[in-house]
Design a protein around this motif. Structure first.
Motif, PDB file in Angstrom:
ATOM      1  N   GLY A   4       0.794  -1.225   0.000  1.00 17.84           N
ATOM      2  CA  GLY A   4       0.000   0.000   0.000  1.00 17.84           C
ATOM      3  C   GLY A   4       0.822   1.267   0.000  1.00 17.84           C
ATOM      4  N   LEU A   5       1.971   1.255  -0.670  1.00 17.27           N
ATOM      5  CA  LEU A   5       2.884   2.392  -0.664  1.00 17.27           C
ATOM      6  C   LEU A   5       3.073   2.959  -2.064  1.00 17.27           C
ATOM      7  CD1 LEU A   5       5.618   0.855   1.657  1.00 17.27           C
ATOM      8  CD2 LEU A   5       4.023   2.675   2.288  1.00 17.27           C
ATOM      9  N   THR A   6       3.281   4.258  -2.109  1.00 18.47           N
ATOM     10  CA  THR A   6       3.520   4.942  -3.381  1.00 18.47           C
ATOM     11  C   THR A   6       4.672   5.919  -3.200  1.00 18.47           C
ATOM     12  OG1 THR A   6       1.168   4.753  -3.929  1.00 18.47           O
ATOM     13  CG2 THR A   6       2.474   6.326  -5.222  1.00 18.47           C
ATOM     14  N   MET A   7       5.493   6.061  -4.232  1.00 13.04           N
ATOM     15  CA  MET A   7       6.649   6.951  -4.178  1.00 13.04           C
ATOM     16  C   MET A   7       6.316   8.307  -4.795  1.00 13.04           C
ATOM     17  SD  MET A   7       9.925   6.870  -3.245  1.00 13.04           S
ATOM     18  CE  MET A   7      10.723   5.281  -3.515  1.00 13.04           C
ATOM     19  N   PHE A   8       6.740   9.362  -4.109  1.00 14.78           N
ATOM     20  CA  PHE A   8       6.556  10.730  -4.596  1.00 14.78           C
ATOM     21  C   PHE A   8       7.870  11.487  -4.485  1.00 14.78           C
ATOM     22  CE2 PHE A   8       2.378   9.424  -3.120  1.00 14.78           C
ATOM     23  CZ  PHE A   8       1.524   9.899  -4.101  1.00 14.78           C
ATOM     24  N   PRO A  43       1.204  17.662  -7.272  1.00 20.01           N
ATOM     25  CA  PRO A  43       0.442  17.170  -8.427  1.00 20.01           C
ATOM     26  C   PRO A  43       0.731  15.702  -8.695  1.00 20.01           C
ATOM     27  CG  PRO A  43       2.277  18.545  -9.144  1.00 20.01           C
ATOM     28  CD  PRO A  43       2.214  18.662  -7.659  1.00 20.01           C
ATOM     29  N   ASP A  44      -0.205  15.032  -9.353  1.00 19.29           N
ATOM     30  CA  ASP A  44      -0.034  13.608  -9.625  1.00 19.29           C
ATOM     31  C   ASP A  44       1.156  13.356 -10.544  1.00 19.29           C
ATOM     32  OD1 ASP A  44      -1.077  10.858  -9.350  1.00 19.29           O
ATOM     33  OD2 ASP A  44      -1.376  11.027 -11.517  1.00 19.29           O
ATOM     34  N   THR A  45       1.528  14.354 -11.324  1.00 20.97           N
ATOM     35  CA  THR A  45       2.684  14.188 -12.214  1.00 20.97           C
ATOM     36  C   THR A  45       3.985  14.050 -11.443  1.00 20.97           C
ATOM     37  OG1 THR A  45       2.806  16.598 -12.420  1.00 20.97           O
ATOM     38  CG2 THR A  45       1.624  15.402 -14.157  1.00 20.97           C
ATOM     39  N   TRP A  46       3.978  14.322 -10.142  1.00 21.14           N
ATOM     40  CA  TRP A  46       5.179  14.185  -9.320  1.00 21.14           C
ATOM     41  C   TRP A  46       5.203  12.842  -8.586  1.00 21.14           C
ATOM     42  CZ3 TRP A  46       8.587  18.501  -7.447  1.00 21.14           C
ATOM     43  CH2 TRP A  46       8.627  19.548  -8.389  1.00 21.14           C
ATOM     44  N   ARG A  47       4.312  11.965  -8.984  1.00 23.07           N
ATOM     45  CA  ARG A  47       4.323  10.592  -8.475  1.00 23.07           C
ATOM     46  C   ARG A  47       5.298   9.769  -9.310  1.00 23.07           C
ATOM     47  NH1 ARG A  47       1.199   6.793 -10.745  1.00 23.07           N
ATOM     48  NH2 ARG A  47      -0.321   8.350 -11.442  1.00 23.07           N
ATOM     49  N   LEU A  48       6.017   8.847  -8.655  1.00 24.35           N
ATOM     50  CA  LEU A  48       6.962   7.968  -9.342  1.00 24.35           C
ATOM     51  C   LEU A  48       6.428   6.548  -9.317  1.00 24.35           C
ATOM     52  CD1 LEU A  48      10.329   9.320  -7.881  1.00 24.35           C
ATOM     53  CD2 LEU A  48       9.460   9.661 -10.184  1.00 24.35           C
ATOM     54  N   GLY A  49       6.111   6.012 -10.482  1.00 26.34           N
ATOM     55  CA  GLY A  49       5.591   4.661 -10.545  1.00 26.34           C
ATOM     56  C   GLY A  49       4.095   4.621 -10.293  1.00 26.34           C
ATOM     57  N   GLU A  50       3.598   3.401 -10.197  1.00 29.33           N
ATOM     58  CA  GLU A  50       2.159   3.200 -10.037  1.00 29.33           C
ATOM     59  C   GLU A  50       1.696   3.498  -8.617  1.00 29.33           C
ATOM     60  OE1 GLU A  50       0.179   2.434 -12.562  1.00 29.33           O
ATOM     61  OE2 GLU A  50       1.914   2.421 -13.917  1.00 29.33           O
TER      62      GLU A  50
END
Length: 734
Positions: free
Chosen positions: A530-534, A567-574
């Motif tokens: 449940g982790l996301t990279m930003f 912004p979502d564009t600064w998310r890395l990966g899924e």
């Protein structure tokens, strides 16, 4: 650079491994112990394999093989505890070939004569203990200016009980008839070179012994249960075994390094011969003890083979006397100019040179720093983030020396990993911090691989131009090295995300422009799913950077995120795919390297202090004990370097070297701390001060070294990785 064996060497090792597995089995070894530690049939089999002709020059009818080849056989002799003075006979045969004693040589090569070496000059030591002294037919020795052959076959000898029942014996060689084989300086140096080679081959035999002791212990730990668990799951079992696996791997390649040094005429080779044997003796003894303890009470019984390894490990090196004398010998060779005659080691296939590209790029980087680092900038230098200087960083990028591993279109040189390693060493030699460079490169790699087009344009371009730097937001106050336990939340909001939480040990956040971080985006699944990279701009509204100071004269930070919009564009990966993204960063962070350059710089500073400090009316550096301790630290640095280069080579050449990176990092950091403490002791009380110069550097190095055992994962984390990947132990638990 090449750590690998060629096809012929692989075949040689495999041939001897198969032969010894069949003919030097544990039942055969136990039977040999009843026969004065000797198996005549095994000896004849070794002769038929050409063992004793290996190092005999071709012009004398031998195979003309090199020391490294003989070392591969020595490792197998150690692994199987094969009986008899094999190493001594190999070198005795070489001496006979070199000195033209054809008749005696024939008997040694065909196995009809069991030959050994006297390790001390008969002119001073008539009565001495010999490897294989209980069964030797022929002993080669130095007697003053002569090299002599002593026939002892007819001597009435009674096998003497000894610690390991390995056939050692005490003989009064001075009372026996001796045939002079050669006289003069050249002859004496030839014999002395054989004894130096004996040290190297014995070191490799002990390494093979230690490796097998750890393997036996690891196998047992995977079978034996206690409290409903395999005992290999307990860190009290797995972590010590992991330590020894690292020390064994490092020791083998240290001995290989010395062989290579001799072949190229390196000035430090003589001291390193002594250090290689010292390291192998103490590693084998401790590995044997730990192996036996892994078996618990069963290890004490004669039913289990581990006790044989334990006793042989202790006995093997002691035939030369107290191994601590080897440290003193190395110290004299380094600090008192004591000379040593070294052998001709023959062809050496391994090579630890980084190559012409690496040398050229390192030289260019060195020239850059020499021109750029003014006295004012040198005062600004510091091993931590505080040593970062934006202008120098930008100039490095302009010279395409900041990220040389990148392709030219991204501001690099398309440099090989070997060249990049050489460049990093130059940074350390100039004392210029690579913290900002290293973390920024990690972030750049992840943006390049996972980032949106907007992120690559807005963030990656200025990073590659040297205009922006990045820090890492992995740890949290309650998670430490468990980065996947992150609780900092990222909540969808509009076309982007809201970030709330706290990150700990965000080093460089007070200087950096961006921070990369894992955030919890799904609390209802397993923590790693449940982790996301930003990536966040550190000047964004809602971010607070609070300093945390360490006793190492180093600042880190705690960073607070309160409703930070990204912004979502600064998310890395899924989304929820942060572990995949993070794996790229962890691979870079666990690739090896180490702290050998900082370690070596600390030793040099300690040497400066040892020349200043007076001890018993003379400089401390003239004291044998001090010389030995400094030499020991140098051995640790050499092994650290070899483990680091091995990890680098393995990654570049796609070799299967399990946990090579963690091994390099673990050993390097732990020995840096160990020697930091010891050299602080050695140079006390001057080292307690923070006077500008060597005293401050030794003082600071001791404090700095503590952090190295924690950076990029604690030593405990790396021990677990090594135990699982290199030893096959089950996943550990506290």
């Amino acid at each position: 650079m090449n750590f690998g064996l060629n096809d012929d060497q692989q075949m040689l090792r495999d041939t001897f491994a198969r032969f010894l597995d069949e003919h030097a089995s544990m039942p055969r070894l136990r039977a040999a112990q009843e026969a004065a530690g000797f198996d005549r049939a095994l000896w004849q089999g070794l002769a038929e394999l050409g063992t004793f002709a290996m190092r005999v020059p071709e012009e004398a009818g031998g195979l003309g093989m090199g020391t490294l080849d003989a070392g591969l056989v020595a490792e197998e002799i150690g692994r199987t505890l094969a009986s008899g003075p094999v190493i001594e006979a190999v070198l005795a045969a070489r001496l006979l070939g070199q000195l033209g004693a054809a008749d005696l040589l024939a008997g040694v090569v065909d196995g009809s004569l069991v030959a050994s070496l006297a390790l001390r000059d008969l002119a001073d030591h008539s009565l001495q203990w010999l490897p294989g002294g209980a069964q030797a037919d022929l002993v080669l020795a130095r007697r003053g200016d002569d090299v002599v052959a002593i026939t002892v076959r007819e001597i009435d000898r009674k096998a003497e009980d000894s610690l390991a029942a390995n056939g050692i014996g005490e003989l009064d060689l001075g009372k026996l008839p001796a045939t002079v084989l050669a006289s003069g300086q050249a002859a004496v140096e030839t014999f002395a070179g054989a004894l130096e080679e004996w040290k190297l081959l014995t070191a490799l035999a002990l390494n093979g012994l230690a490796r097998e002791a750890v393997r036996l212990a690891a196998a047992y730990a995977c079978e034996r249960q206690a409290f409903g668990q395999f005992i290999g799951t307990f860190q009290a079992i797995s972590h010590p075994l992991a330590n020894f696996q690292v020390e064994i791997e490092g020791g083998k390649h240290f001995a290989w390094k010395v062989i290579h040094e001799i072949s190229v005429g390196d000035a430090g080779a003589a001291a390193n011969v002594s250090l290689a044997l010292w390291w192998a003796t103490q590693t084998a003894v401790r590995a044997g003890v730990q192996g036996l303890r892994t078996f618990g009470g069963y290890g004490l019984t004669t039913e289990y083979d581990i006790h044989l390894y334990n006793l042989r490990a202790k006995a093997w090196g002691l035939i030369l006397g107290d191994p601590a004398r080897l440290l003193e010998e190395a110290g004299r060779r380094i600090y008192a100019g004591e000379a040593a005659a070294l052998p001709d080691v023959g062809v050496v296939s391994i090579d630890f040179d980084l190559g012409e590209e690496a040398e050229s790029l390192a030289r260019e980087t060195d020239e850059f720093f020499r021109k750029t680092l003014t006295p004012e900038l040198k005062k600004h230098a510091h091993y931590s983030w505080d040593g970062h200087h934006p202008e120098v960083h930008r100039k490095l990028a302009e010279a395409r020396l900041l990220f040389p591993e990148l392709p030219p279109e991204k501001g690099g040189r398309a440099a090989s990993p070997y060249a990049s390693h050489a460049v990093a060493s130059v940074w350390e030699e100039h004392g210029w911090t690579g913290h900002a460079k290293g973390t920024t490169m990690m972030v750049a790699a992840m943006i390049d691989k996972f980032g949106s087009p907007e992120l690559k344009e807005e963030v990656l371009k200025p990073i590659l131009a040297g205009e922006k730097i990045c820090s890492l937001g992995y740890s949290e106050p309650g998670s430490g090295s468990d980065v996947f336990a992150a609780q900092t939340k990222a909540t969808p909001e509009g076309n982007g995300w809201r970030i709330d939480g706290t990150k700990m040990f965000t080093s460089g956040a007070n200087l950096a422009d961006y921070v990369i971080m894992l955030c919890r985006t799904n609390p209802d699944v397993a923590k790693h799913k449940g982790l996301t990279m930003f990536i966040l701009p550190l000047k964004a509204e809602g971010i607070t950077v609070q300093p945390v100071f360490t006793f190492q004269d180093e600042r880190t930070n705690i960073t607070f995120y309160d409703g930070v919009k990204v912004p979502d564009t600064w998310r890395l990966g899924e989304v929820d795919g942060g572990v995949k993204t993070m794996s790229a960063a962890l691979e870079l962070e666990h690739r090896g390297g180490g702290f050998s350059k900082a370690h070596h710089a600390m030793i040099k500073a300690a040497e400066v202090l040892a020349r200043e400090i007076q001890f018993e009316g003379r400089p401390l550096i003239e004291d044998r004990g001090a010389q030995g301790r400094l030499a020991r630290a140098r051995a640790h640095v050499a092994i650290s370097e070899m483990l680091g280069l091995r990890a680098l080579w393995g990654a570049e050449e796609k070799q299967n070297l399990p946990a090579a990176g963690p091994m390099a990092k673990l050993f390097s950091s732990e020995k840096f701390l160990e020697d930091g403490s010891d050299l602080l002791d050695l140079t006390a009380p001057l080292s307690l001060s923070k006077r500008e110069g060597a005293a401050l550097f030794v003082n600071q190095s001791y404090r700095h070294a503590h952090g190295t055992t924690i950076y990029a994962g604690t030593s405990e984390v790396h021990r677990s990785m090594i135990a699982e990947r290199a030893l096959g132990l089950p996943r550990s638990r506290g």
